[in-house]
Design an enzyme around this catalytic site. Structure first.
Site, PDB file in Angstrom:
ATOM      1  N   SER A 140       0.870  -1.187   0.000  1.00 15.01           N
ATOM      2  CA  SER A 140       0.000   0.000   0.000  1.00 15.01           C
ATOM      3  C   SER A 140       0.897   1.225   0.000  1.00 15.01           C
ATOM      4  O   SER A 140       2.060   1.125   0.436  1.00 15.01           O
ATOM      5  CB  SER A 140      -0.865  -0.008   1.270  1.00 15.01           C
ATOM      6  N   TYR A 153      -1.595  -1.214  11.047  1.00 21.25           N
ATOM      7  CA  TYR A 153      -1.819  -1.484   9.615  1.00 21.25           C
ATOM      8  C   TYR A 153      -0.708  -0.869   8.768  1.00 21.25           C
ATOM      9  O   TYR A 153      -0.120  -1.546   7.909  1.00 21.25           O
ATOM     10  CB  TYR A 153      -3.196  -0.965   9.169  1.00 21.25           C
TER      11      TYR A 153
HETATM   12  N1  LIG Z   1      -8.822  -0.882  -0.608  1.00 20.97           N
HETATM   13  C1  LIG Z   1      -7.839  -0.057  -0.307  1.00 20.97           C
HETATM   14  O1  LIG Z   1      -8.054   1.152  -0.118  1.00 20.97           O
HETATM   15  C2  LIG Z   1      -6.427  -0.562  -0.261  1.00 20.97           C
HETATM   16  C3  LIG Z   1      -5.374   0.363  -0.413  1.00 20.97           C
HETATM   17  C4  LIG Z   1      -4.079  -0.101  -0.368  1.00 20.97           C
HETATM   18  C5  LIG Z   1      -3.819  -1.442  -0.193  1.00 20.97           C
HETATM   19  N2  LIG Z   1      -4.851  -2.321  -0.035  1.00 20.97           N
HETATM   20  C6  LIG Z   1      -4.519  -3.727   0.157  1.00 20.97           C
HETATM   21  O2  LIG Z   1      -5.152  -4.483  -0.851  1.00 20.97           O
HETATM   22  C7  LIG Z   1      -5.312  -5.825  -0.402  1.00 20.97           C
HETATM   23  C8  LIG Z   1      -6.720  -6.300  -0.706  1.00 20.97           C
HETATM   24  O3  LIG Z   1      -7.622  -5.548   0.071  1.00 20.97           O
HETATM   25  P1  LIG Z   1      -9.034  -5.101  -0.499  1.00 20.97           P
HETATM   26  O4  LIG Z   1      -8.999  -3.633  -0.636  1.00 20.97           O
HETATM   27  O5  LIG Z   1      -9.423  -5.920  -1.661  1.00 20.97           O
HETATM   28  O6  LIG Z   1      -9.937  -5.430   0.780  1.00 20.97           O
HETATM   29  P2  LIG Z   1     -11.254  -6.318   0.974  1.00 20.97           P
HETATM   30  O7  LIG Z   1     -12.234  -6.033  -0.106  1.00 20.97           O
HETATM   31  O8  LIG Z   1     -11.649  -6.082   2.394  1.00 20.97           O
HETATM   32  O9  LIG Z   1     -10.704  -7.809   0.800  1.00 20.97           O
HETATM   33  C9  LIG Z   1      -9.859  -8.387   1.769  1.00 20.97           C
HETATM   34  C10 LIG Z   1      -9.718  -9.872   1.493  1.00 20.97           C
HETATM   35  O10 LIG Z   1      -8.863 -10.428   2.510  1.00 20.97           O
HETATM   36  C11 LIG Z   1      -9.508 -11.561   3.064  1.00 20.97           C
HETATM   37  N3  LIG Z   1      -9.157 -11.726   4.468  1.00 20.97           N
HETATM   38  C12 LIG Z   1      -9.224 -10.801   5.461  1.00 20.97           C
HETATM   39  N4  LIG Z   1      -8.923 -11.359   6.651  1.00 20.97           N
HETATM   40  C13 LIG Z   1      -8.658 -12.679   6.402  1.00 20.97           C
HETATM   41  C14 LIG Z   1      -8.321 -13.784   7.220  1.00 20.97           C
HETATM   42  N5  LIG Z   1      -8.208 -13.667   8.547  1.00 20.97           N
HETATM   43  N6  LIG Z   1      -8.118 -14.983   6.640  1.00 20.97           N
HETATM   44  C15 LIG Z   1      -8.275 -15.132   5.287  1.00 20.97           C
HETATM   45  N7  LIG Z   1      -8.598 -14.117   4.467  1.00 20.97           N
HETATM   46  C16 LIG Z   1      -8.801 -12.912   5.010  1.00 20.97           C
HETATM   47  C17 LIG Z   1     -10.999 -11.286   2.909  1.00 20.97           C
HETATM   48  O11 LIG Z   1     -11.707 -12.521   2.836  1.00 20.97           O
HETATM   49  P3  LIG Z   1     -12.668 -13.126   3.969  1.00 20.97           P
HETATM   50  O12 LIG Z   1     -13.290 -11.978   4.718  1.00 20.97           O
HETATM   51  O13 LIG Z   1     -13.634 -13.935   3.189  1.00 20.97           O
HETATM   52  O14 LIG Z   1     -11.769 -13.965   4.815  1.00 20.97           O
HETATM   53  C18 LIG Z   1     -11.040 -10.603   1.557  1.00 20.97           C
HETATM   54  O15 LIG Z   1     -11.100 -11.550   0.522  1.00 20.97           O
HETATM   55  C19 LIG Z   1      -4.935  -5.804   1.084  1.00 20.97           C
HETATM   56  O16 LIG Z   1      -3.617  -6.270   1.221  1.00 20.97           O
HETATM   57  C20 LIG Z   1      -5.018  -4.335   1.449  1.00 20.97           C
HETATM   58  O17 LIG Z   1      -4.196  -4.022   2.545  1.00 20.97           O
HETATM   59  C21 LIG Z   1      -6.132  -1.913  -0.082  1.00 20.97           C
END
Ligand SMILES: NC(=O)c1ccc[n+]([C@@H]2O[C@H](COP(=O)([O-])OP(=O)(O)OC[C@H]3O[C@@H](n4cnc5c(N)ncnc54)[C@H](OP(=O)(O)O)[C@@H]3O)[C@@H](O)[C@H]2O)c1
Length: 261
Positions: A140, A153
């Protein structure tokens, strides 16, 4: 490219689901990992119908100490080798550290850091033996700054950037690459899970998950070490490098505070 297998963690939502769709579109099979099995099954059916993809669904909590072993065992039992590893699953939590839930802070480290290191360590040796493989770690722009009110985080993402850069350097010339994708705020479930949807940061323009995943996917294929999608995020990353740290901390604290009326 011959049919290969990609393992994507956090494939039940947001960026992970988009990564899975990109691999399937390019003809690869998938190992889909997350806790919500019904979401993974639904995606598996979608990809089979659209591209004839074979998916192995592994519903597991990555915060559990046994998760890495369970995943490795199921991959082996299915006779799969992993050609692409996408460590994408992670979550955040907004609020003052002193008042935060300790168990959730530690789970954050388990999912965002420990599981990523463990899966990389488990699947890398076979990639090195085959002299080919791609590791994509989702970091990120938070990985470039200290993040008051999301301290754990942001620190977890700093770990991912540092770890991936170091690994990429070790892997030079092996045929295996490591890439850190560093998105800014993106429209997924992340904001709601982290309690950030009402923050100044998420008040800004949000990138869309499809283009952020596409950027990371291309960077991974090209073997780019650190990839930042979007001009605004690139500019933010540059200004973080030159601005005084006290200013950077103050800005990050403001962005993680409640939305200005
Ligand atoms: N969205 C943003 O603004 C943003 C910005 C920068 C970086 N990121 C990064 O992008 C990546 C993807 O995030 P996203 O934005 O797509 O978020 P998201 O829509 O909340 O998806 C997160 C995913 O992680 C899984 N997850 C969370 N806790 C888990 C656990 N304990 N065991 C197994 N799986 C788990 C969730 O699946 P389940 O709930 O089904 O387990 C879900 O599939 C992350 O690394 C995040 O830090 C996001």
């Amino acid at each position: 490219m011959a049919k290969q297998t990609a393992l994507v963690t956090g494939a039940s939502a947001g960026l992970g689901r988009e990564y899975a769709r990109l691999f399937a579109h390019d003809g690869h099979d998938l190992v889909l990992v997350a806790r919500r099995r019904e979401r993974l099954d639904e995606l598996s059916r979608e990809l089979a119908a659209a591209h004839g993809t074979t998916c192995l669904v592994i519903a597991v909590d990555l915060a559990a100490p046994s998760a890495g072993q369970q995943i490795a065992d199921q991959v082996q039992a299915a006779g799969r080798s992993i050609d692409f590893l996408v460590n994408n699953a992670a979550f955040g939590g907004r609020g003052a550290f002193a008042r935060s839930d300790r168990r959730r802070q530690l789970e954050m480290i388990d999912v965002n850091v420990r599981a990523l290191v463990e899966l990389t360590h488990r699947f890398l040796p076979a990639m090195l033996e085959r002299k080919q493989g791609r590791i994509l770690n989702i970091a990120s722009i938070a990985g470039f700054v200290p993040g008051p009110f999301m301290a754990t985080y942001y620190a977890s993402k700093a770990f991912v950037v540092s770890f991936t850069e170091a690994l990429a350097s070790e892997l030079h010339g092996t045929g295996v690459t490591a890439t850190a994708s560093c998105p800014g705020p993106t429209a997924t479930e992340f904001g709601d899970v982290a309690g950030s949807s009402g923050s100044n940061l998420f008040r800004r323009h949000l990138s869309d998950a499809v283009s952020v995943a596409r950027h990371g996917y291309r960077a991974m294929l090209a073997g780019t070490v650190v990839a930042i999608p979007g001009l605004q995020n690139k500019l933010s990353a540059q200004s973080i490098r030159i601005a005084p740290r006290a200013v950077v901390r103050a800005i990050a604290a403001g962005l993680n505070s409640d939305r200005r009326k």
